[in-house]
Design a protein around this motif. Structure first.
Motif, short mmCIF file in Angstrom:
data_model
loop_
_atom_site.label_atom_id
_atom_site.label_comp_id
_atom_site.label_asym_id
_atom_site.label_seq_id
_atom_site.Cartn_x
_atom_site.Cartn_y
_atom_site.Cartn_z
N PRO A 27 -13.31 -48.28 30.95
CA PRO A 27 -12.78 -48.89 32.17
C PRO A 27 -11.28 -48.72 32.25
N SER A 28 -10.76 -48.91 33.44
CA SER A 28 -9.35 -48.66 33.66
C SER A 28 -8.46 -49.64 32.92
N GLU A 29 -8.94 -50.86 32.65
CA GLU A 29 -8.09 -51.83 31.97
C GLU A 29 -7.85 -51.46 30.51
N LEU A 30 -8.64 -50.52 29.97
CA LEU A 30 -8.40 -50.06 28.61
C LEU A 30 -7.19 -49.15 28.52
N LYS A 31 -6.58 -48.83 29.65
CA LYS A 31 -5.33 -48.08 29.61
C LYS A 31 -4.15 -48.97 29.22
N ASP A 32 -4.40 -50.27 29.16
CA ASP A 32 -3.34 -51.19 28.75
C ASP A 32 -2.92 -50.87 27.31
N PRO A 33 -1.60 -50.86 27.01
CA PRO A 33 -1.15 -50.54 25.65
C PRO A 33 -1.74 -51.46 24.59
N VAL A 34 -1.91 -52.75 24.92
CA VAL A 34 -2.49 -53.68 23.95
C VAL A 34 -3.92 -53.30 23.64
N ALA A 35 -4.68 -52.91 24.68
CA ALA A 35 -6.06 -52.50 24.46
C ALA A 35 -6.13 -51.24 23.60
N LEU A 36 -5.24 -50.29 23.85
CA LEU A 36 -5.24 -49.06 23.05
C LEU A 36 -4.93 -49.35 21.59
N VAL A 37 -3.97 -50.25 21.35
CA VAL A 37 -3.64 -50.59 19.96
C VAL A 37 -4.83 -51.27 19.28
N LEU A 38 -5.45 -52.22 19.98
CA LEU A 38 -6.59 -52.93 19.39
C LEU A 38 -7.76 -52.00 19.13
N LEU A 39 -8.02 -51.06 20.07
CA LEU A 39 -9.10 -50.10 19.85
C LEU A 39 -8.81 -49.20 18.66
N THR A 40 -7.54 -48.81 18.51
CA THR A 40 -7.18 -47.99 17.35
C THR A 40 -7.41 -48.76 16.05
N VAL A 41 -7.02 -50.03 16.05
CA VAL A 41 -7.25 -50.86 14.86
C VAL A 41 -8.73 -51.01 14.58
N ILE A 42 -9.52 -51.20 15.65
CA ILE A 42 -10.97 -51.35 15.47
C ILE A 42 -11.58 -50.11 14.85
N ILE A 43 -11.21 -48.93 15.37
CA ILE A 43 -11.75 -47.68 14.83
C ILE A 43 -11.33 -47.50 13.37
N GLY A 44 -10.04 -47.82 13.09
CA GLY A 44 -9.59 -47.70 11.70
C GLY A 44 -10.33 -48.64 10.77
N LEU A 45 -10.60 -49.87 11.22
CA LEU A 45 -11.33 -50.82 10.39
C LEU A 45 -12.79 -50.40 10.20
N VAL A 46 -13.36 -49.76 11.23
CA VAL A 46 -14.73 -49.25 11.08
C VAL A 46 -14.78 -48.20 9.98
N LEU A 47 -13.78 -47.32 9.95
CA LEU A 47 -13.74 -46.30 8.90
C LEU A 47 -13.57 -46.95 7.53
N VAL A 48 -12.72 -47.98 7.46
CA VAL A 48 -12.54 -48.68 6.18
C VAL A 48 -13.85 -49.32 5.74
N ILE A 49 -14.57 -49.92 6.70
CA ILE A 49 -15.86 -50.53 6.38
C ILE A 49 -16.84 -49.49 5.85
N ALA A 50 -16.85 -48.31 6.49
CA ALA A 50 -17.75 -47.25 6.03
C ALA A 50 -17.39 -46.80 4.61
N ILE A 51 -16.09 -46.66 4.35
CA ILE A 51 -15.67 -46.24 3.01
C ILE A 51 -16.03 -47.28 1.96
N LEU A 52 -15.76 -48.55 2.28
CA LEU A 52 -16.09 -49.61 1.34
C LEU A 52 -17.60 -49.74 1.15
N GLY A 53 -18.34 -49.55 2.23
CA GLY A 53 -19.79 -49.59 2.09
C GLY A 53 -20.30 -48.51 1.17
N ASN A 54 -19.70 -47.32 1.29
CA ASN A 54 -20.08 -46.22 0.40
C ASN A 54 -19.70 -46.55 -1.04
N ALA A 55 -18.53 -47.19 -1.21
CA ALA A 55 -18.11 -47.57 -2.55
C ALA A 55 -19.03 -48.63 -3.14
N VAL A 56 -19.50 -49.56 -2.29
CA VAL A 56 -20.44 -50.57 -2.77
C VAL A 56 -21.75 -49.92 -3.21
#
Length: 358
Positions: A27-56
């Motif tokens: 949606p167009s409201e995701l062009k907001d800088p705050v939304a972009l930052v939060l989405l970037t953090v979410i994607i990064g945390l998903v990758l961290v979760i995947a790595i930790l899950g593999n380590a577990v």
């Protein structure tokens, strides 16, 4: 077990990637800088979760050796791993498809709360995975390792952080004799109790500071001493006081006016009286058209507040104008003080008394 858990993690990650690739456009409201930052953090945390899950999952191989001896703990560990993996699914399977818009719209409050909630949830999942990995790997905390070492070697005393800072130690009957200074007075023994190092270094610093301060203030004169600092502070206070009095002079009214006995104020009030009031009251206040201002009788009150009010607002019924537009509040107070100062002066040719006696 390892393949099953790995497939679960991979499936969750693939589902989230597929939802982002094949789903509706953001949606167009995701062009907001705050939304972009939060989405970037979410994607990064998903990758961290995947790595930790593999380590577990990998840590499960190390844990299998102990599972044979501690089979009773296996259901709890599997339940904890399952809950941790299940908690990560809402973070990966979240999609919002609001109405499309070709224009930029700010991030709404609900969307902001949703993204922040996802970030918090992912952080909680990461923390839980870390605890699971720590448990599977058999990592002990520092305090537990220290307690185990103390249990293995009880003869070695435990030193607290306060003792480390002060370089002291707890003495018992055995070690007390080592610190005895040999001084005995009425059965009281003096022990070696050195000054803490932080106190000694503070004392050395104070001496160095005193030497530098004395050099700068008394020898090189590159900095003011205490007497000079006091003089500068008093000068600043005098300037601030004068500025305050200057501003406060315009806050005078008939409720807070005070008698000004200063010679300069009375002289200023006399000049105003001669220039503006003498035509009606006489140059000495003896009265002409207006009443005599030197006797004990007043038409509108003889207190300083009454005189100030009469001058400020005037008496239109008797032809006296209001002077509040012509003079400042301080000038009005000076004029009222001058009128009060000429009371009882007995000028020549006074006008007959008018008003009530006060």
């Amino acid at each position: 077990m390892k393949r099953k858990l790995l497939y679960t993690l991979s499936g969750s990650l693939l589902c989230s990637v597929s939802a982002l690739a094949n789903g509706p456009k953001p949606p167009s409201e995701l062009k907001d800088p705050v939304a972009l930052v939060l989405l970037t953090v979410i994607i990064g945390l998903v990758l961290v979760i995947a790595i930790l899950g593999n380590a577990v999952v990998g840590a499960m191989d190390l844990y299998r050796e102990r599972m044979k001896r501690e089979a009773a703990k296996l259901p709890a560990i599997l339940a904890l791993v399952t809950l941790s993996l299940a908690a990560s699914l809402p973070a990966n399977a979240t999609s919002v498809a609001p109405e499309q818009s070709a224009y930029y719209t700010p991030l709404s409050q609900s969307s902001l709360y949703l993204l922040v909630s996802i970030v918090v949830l992912e952080i909680a999942v990461i923390i839980s995975l870390l605890f699971v990995l720590r448990f599977l790997a058999g990592i002990k905390s520092k305090s537990k390792r220290r307690a185990a070492a103390h249990a293995a070697d009880p003869a070695k005393p435990r030193i607290s952080w306060l003792e480390r800072i002060n370089k002291t130690r707890t003495l018992d009957a055995t070690t007390e004799t080592e610190e005895d200074m040999g001084h005995d007075f009425d059965g009281i023994h003096e022990l070696n109790n050195p000054t803490p190092p932080w106190w000694k270094w503070g004392f050395v610093f104070s001496i160095c500071f005193g030497v530098v301060y004395f050099w700068r203030t008394e020898i090189s004169h590159s900095a003011p001493n205490q007497i000079q600092e006091l003089a500068m502070a008093e000068e600043k206070a005098a300037i601030a006081k004068a500025e305050y009095l200057k501003n406060a002079a315009n806050n005078i009214d008939e409720n807070n006016v005070k008698m000004m006995d200063n010679a300069d104020d009375l002289a200023a009030g006399g000049k105003i009286f001669v220039a503006s009031c003498a035509p009606c009251h006489g140059p000495q206040g003896q009265g002409v058209v207006g009443p005599n201002l030197t006797d004990d009788y007043w038409l509108h009150g003889g207190k300083i507040n009454d005189v100030f009010k009469t001058i400020k607002y005037g008496v239109p019924d008797k032809g006296m104008k209001a002077w509040q537009e012509d003079f400042s509040p301080k000038q009005l107070a000076q004029l009222a003080s001058f009128v009060k100062s000429i009371h009882g002066s007995n000028p020549p040719n006074p006008k007959e008394p008018q008003g009530a006696k006060e």
